[in-house]
Design an enzyme around this catalytic site. Sequence first.
Site, mmCIF file in Angstrom:
data_model
loop_
_atom_site.group_PDB
_atom_site.id
_atom_site.type_symbol
_atom_site.label_atom_id
_atom_site.label_comp_id
_atom_site.label_asym_id
_atom_site.label_seq_id
_atom_site.Cartn_x
_atom_site.Cartn_y
_atom_site.Cartn_z
ATOM 1 N N HIS A 98 0.822 -1.220 0.000
ATOM 2 C CA HIS A 98 0.000 0.000 0.000
ATOM 3 C C HIS A 98 0.856 1.270 0.000
ATOM 4 O O HIS A 98 0.490 2.280 0.606
ATOM 5 C CB HIS A 98 -0.958 0.027 1.195
ATOM 6 N N ASN A 154 -10.339 -2.919 2.286
ATOM 7 C CA ASN A 154 -9.977 -2.936 0.866
ATOM 8 C C ASN A 154 -11.219 -2.701 0.014
ATOM 9 O O ASN A 154 -12.332 -2.663 0.537
ATOM 10 C CB ASN A 154 -9.374 -4.296 0.490
HETATM 11 FE FE1 HDE Z 1 -2.523 -4.781 5.483
HETATM 12 N N1 HDE Z 1 -0.728 -3.973 5.965
HETATM 13 N N2 HDE Z 1 -1.871 -6.588 6.111
HETATM 14 N N3 HDE Z 1 -4.273 -5.672 4.869
HETATM 15 N N4 HDE Z 1 -3.196 -3.024 4.848
HETATM 16 C C1 HDE Z 1 -0.381 -2.677 5.795
HETATM 17 O O1 HDE Z 1 0.706 -1.337 7.390
HETATM 18 C C2 HDE Z 1 -0.777 -6.789 6.860
HETATM 19 C C3 HDE Z 1 -4.609 -6.982 5.005
HETATM 20 C C4 HDE Z 1 -4.444 -2.735 4.391
HETATM 21 O O2 HDE Z 1 -3.337 3.524 3.944
HETATM 22 C C5 HDE Z 1 0.942 -2.339 6.418
HETATM 23 O O3 HDE Z 1 1.001 0.870 7.703
HETATM 24 C C6 HDE Z 1 -0.710 -8.164 7.290
HETATM 25 C C7 HDE Z 1 -6.001 -7.174 4.776
HETATM 26 C C8 HDE Z 1 -4.526 -1.347 4.000
HETATM 27 O O4 HDE Z 1 -1.690 3.376 5.380
HETATM 28 C C9 HDE Z 1 1.354 -3.654 7.093
HETATM 29 C C10 HDE Z 1 -1.808 -8.782 6.743
HETATM 30 C C11 HDE Z 1 -6.495 -5.928 4.495
HETATM 31 C C12 HDE Z 1 -3.256 -0.832 4.251
HETATM 32 C C13 HDE Z 1 0.214 -4.572 6.726
HETATM 33 C C14 HDE Z 1 -2.539 -7.787 6.012
HETATM 34 C C15 HDE Z 1 -5.405 -5.003 4.553
HETATM 35 C C16 HDE Z 1 -2.464 -1.891 4.779
HETATM 36 C C17 HDE Z 1 1.931 -1.708 5.485
HETATM 37 C C18 HDE Z 1 -2.211 -10.233 6.847
HETATM 38 C C19 HDE Z 1 -7.929 -5.550 4.130
HETATM 39 C C20 HDE Z 1 -2.793 0.593 3.978
HETATM 40 C C21 HDE Z 1 2.018 -0.254 5.885
HETATM 41 C C22 HDE Z 1 -2.376 -10.685 8.189
HETATM 42 C C23 HDE Z 1 -8.882 -5.794 5.210
HETATM 43 C C24 HDE Z 1 -3.084 1.502 5.136
HETATM 44 C C25 HDE Z 1 1.189 -0.137 7.068
HETATM 45 C C26 HDE Z 1 -2.669 2.917 4.793
HETATM 46 C C27 HDE Z 1 -1.136 -1.733 5.189
HETATM 47 C C28 HDE Z 1 0.160 -5.832 7.164
HETATM 48 C C29 HDE Z 1 -3.705 -8.078 5.272
HETATM 49 C C30 HDE Z 1 -5.580 -3.614 4.277
HETATM 50 C C31 HDE Z 1 2.710 -4.192 6.724
HETATM 51 C C32 HDE Z 1 0.376 -8.784 8.149
HETATM 52 C C33 HDE Z 1 -6.784 -8.495 4.879
HETATM 53 C C34 HDE Z 1 -5.735 -0.625 3.433
HETATM 54 O O5 HDE Z 1 1.413 -3.534 8.474
#
Ligand code: HDE
Length: 703
Positions: free
Chosen positions: A83, A156
């Site tokens: 992202h 999402n």
């Molecule tokens: Fe994320 N995800 N994600 N994700 N995610 C990040 O956090 C992560 C997942 C989502 O505009 C990171 O600040 C793991 C699902 C959005 O700043 C990080 C897992 C969904 C955004 C991270 C998931 C998301 C992130 C990277 C599996 C939809 C952007 C930078 C367990 C429900 C937020 C940050 C923004 C961002 C980890 C799965 C949505 C690395 C470990 C499912 C919208 O922490």
Amino acid sequence: MATKKQPPPSGVARNNNKKTESLETYRSDATNQALTTNQGVKIADNQNTLRAGDRGPSLLEDFIMREKITHFDHERIPERIVHARGSAAHGVFKVYESQAELTKAGFLQDPSKETPVYVRFSTVQGSRGSADTVRDVRGFAVKFYTDEGNFDLVGNNMPVFFIQDAIKFPDFVHAVKPEPHNEMPQGASAHDTFWDFVSLVPESAHMVLWTMSDRAIPKSLRTMEGFGIHTFRFINAQGKGRFVKFHWRPTIGSASLLWDEAQKLAGKDSDYHRRDLWEAIDNGDYPEWELGVQIVEEEDEHKFDFDLLDPTKIIPEELVPLKMIGKLTLNRNPDNFFAETEQVAFCPGHIVPGIDFTNDPLLQGRLFSYTDTQISRLGGPNFHEIPINRPIAPLHNGQRDAMHRQTIDKGQASYEPNSIDGGWPKETDPAAAGGGFESYTERVEGSKIRVRSPSFADHYSQATLFWNSMTEPEKEHIVGAYSFELSKVERKNIRERQLGILANIDETLAARVADNLGLPVPKKNAGAEELGKSSVTDSPALSIVAKAKPSVKTRKVAILAAKGADAASIKAVKDALAAEGAHAKVISPTLGSPAQGVEADATILGMPSIMFDGVIVAGGKESAKALAQSGDARHFVLEAFKHLKAIGAIGDGEDVLAAAHLPSSEEGVSVGGDAAKVIKSFIEAMSKHRVWSRAQKAESVPA
Ligand code: HDE
């Protein structure tokens, strides 16, 4: 490019809320101010380094040059691992009526209350500078600054995910990001490592189908739906818990790009979505979404043919309808991209009383990951003190020190319990009004074990449901997307393995893609159907085309005009579109004035047809002649035709269509001398977003 309206200077006559007002303390305006160092020393010469003699070496003593360059050297912070590319805006959320029956969350009680929000949209795979319109999932992250603390709904634009367990996330992300040996391709899943992984991990089948659909190439961030994905909980003041899924629905309806448009836009305007969001807010076309919830009573937890804890599943709306409970409006652009959009830190673990988690194994892993990532991305555990992340609710605790601490905590006791500072700050009884957060009591029993619940085993039936719910053009696009992506995969065995997954979803889908890849059509795996069956077989709510709302509000129209254009026809088009809330731009071969009192907004090459929802060729003999002779102008209308857009030509403007060999009798093409009549049928055609019936004919158009 179009001439840009300058945004109003920060803080002046812009929409304010409690959060944007609180940011006032940190905003800096250099108007009428002297240039200084970071220590406040006024600078007399910002052009020359201090040197020994006018041709001599620079001196280390020059604290002004050293400070400036040292700061510059450190201007970048690590981009988000996923992202990274994002655009954001301020806004407000209002609930329609009290939801006290469902939840005690303070911001969902009072319809007169406005809760400030900051919303960041993103793509997943690409880096910060990657193109907006790539085929990808979009992040839809909302930070609610509630009076009871921050609530982050980090969702999402698709309601399911690729994997069921957080431990697979690094594997998935490594597979989808650019390949490690050559860092290619950027912001695209059309490469071997992605398809290798997903073809080996069948739980991804449903989500991969969504990403091969039109959902992965939204027309605008404003036309995207949003989803919390996981099942969460609502808890009311009586302590009763219920399961809840969160949905965002854009009030102007959903719309997507065509793949050809998306690819071309990535080159012609890689900021296409960011610009659209910025301009819409700047124009006062505030984007809006309704917040919908699907509620499931606790006693119904096991009544579905899927597991509520499985993030690769939706709850079909035919089983649990959406209840719309409030509206989100984005009404203010940020003042500074870095300070606000880059530094905003979301975390699904930021939650308020009245909302709680479930044991979804993907959600559980996320609760750890986001805080951890902010510590490295934003330089330490004090990221909550960065202005955009500060809650508007007061915060007090015993956490102290660390990098970049800004709060000057008074008192001697940074521990609890204490008697020295009168015991403050103290815990709040959860039962009191505005009480403390209390985790929902849930009895959990089981062996310590690494295992996937058998209730997560059905990977195909909801993918089949999604495929069956698509209209024919949407199916065509899905076939096209799989064919495009898999044709880019170099290893044949990966292509074949993915076709096997497609056969388990739908044999016709598999056959159509196999045909395009020149591979044998695989058969459905004998065991696939035994894994599960969806009780719902067709869900119109899943199709964007089926539920499209006819409207032209905020749509963009190109008025094609060259020197000698008829000013009256241009004015008539502009007025009629403005009355419907749509926007027109005059597009000409050159900048300047194509007609009396009319200025061109952009050139044909600067704003090609892919940036518009429809095209009208202005009247005027001389203008029509020039446009008919111009390859770029003919390409403009041909491309609009190919992309199934509404086309109009007033009076002599019809000659331009004829020169491009476009039949004026086609559906969605309106021509004639009566400007009002042409515009009326043009608006009607554009309100349907695209002329789907033209799809087959459009294929033969060379644009
Ligand atoms: Fe994320 N995800 N994600 N994700 N995610 C990040 O956090 C992560 C997942 C989502 O505009 C990171 O600040 C793991 C699902 C959005 O700043 C990080 C897992 C969904 C955004 C991270 C998931 C998301 C992130 C990277 C599996 C939809 C952007 C930078 C367990 C429900 C937020 C940050 C923004 C961002 C980890 C799965 C949505 C690395 C470990 C499912 C919208 O922490």
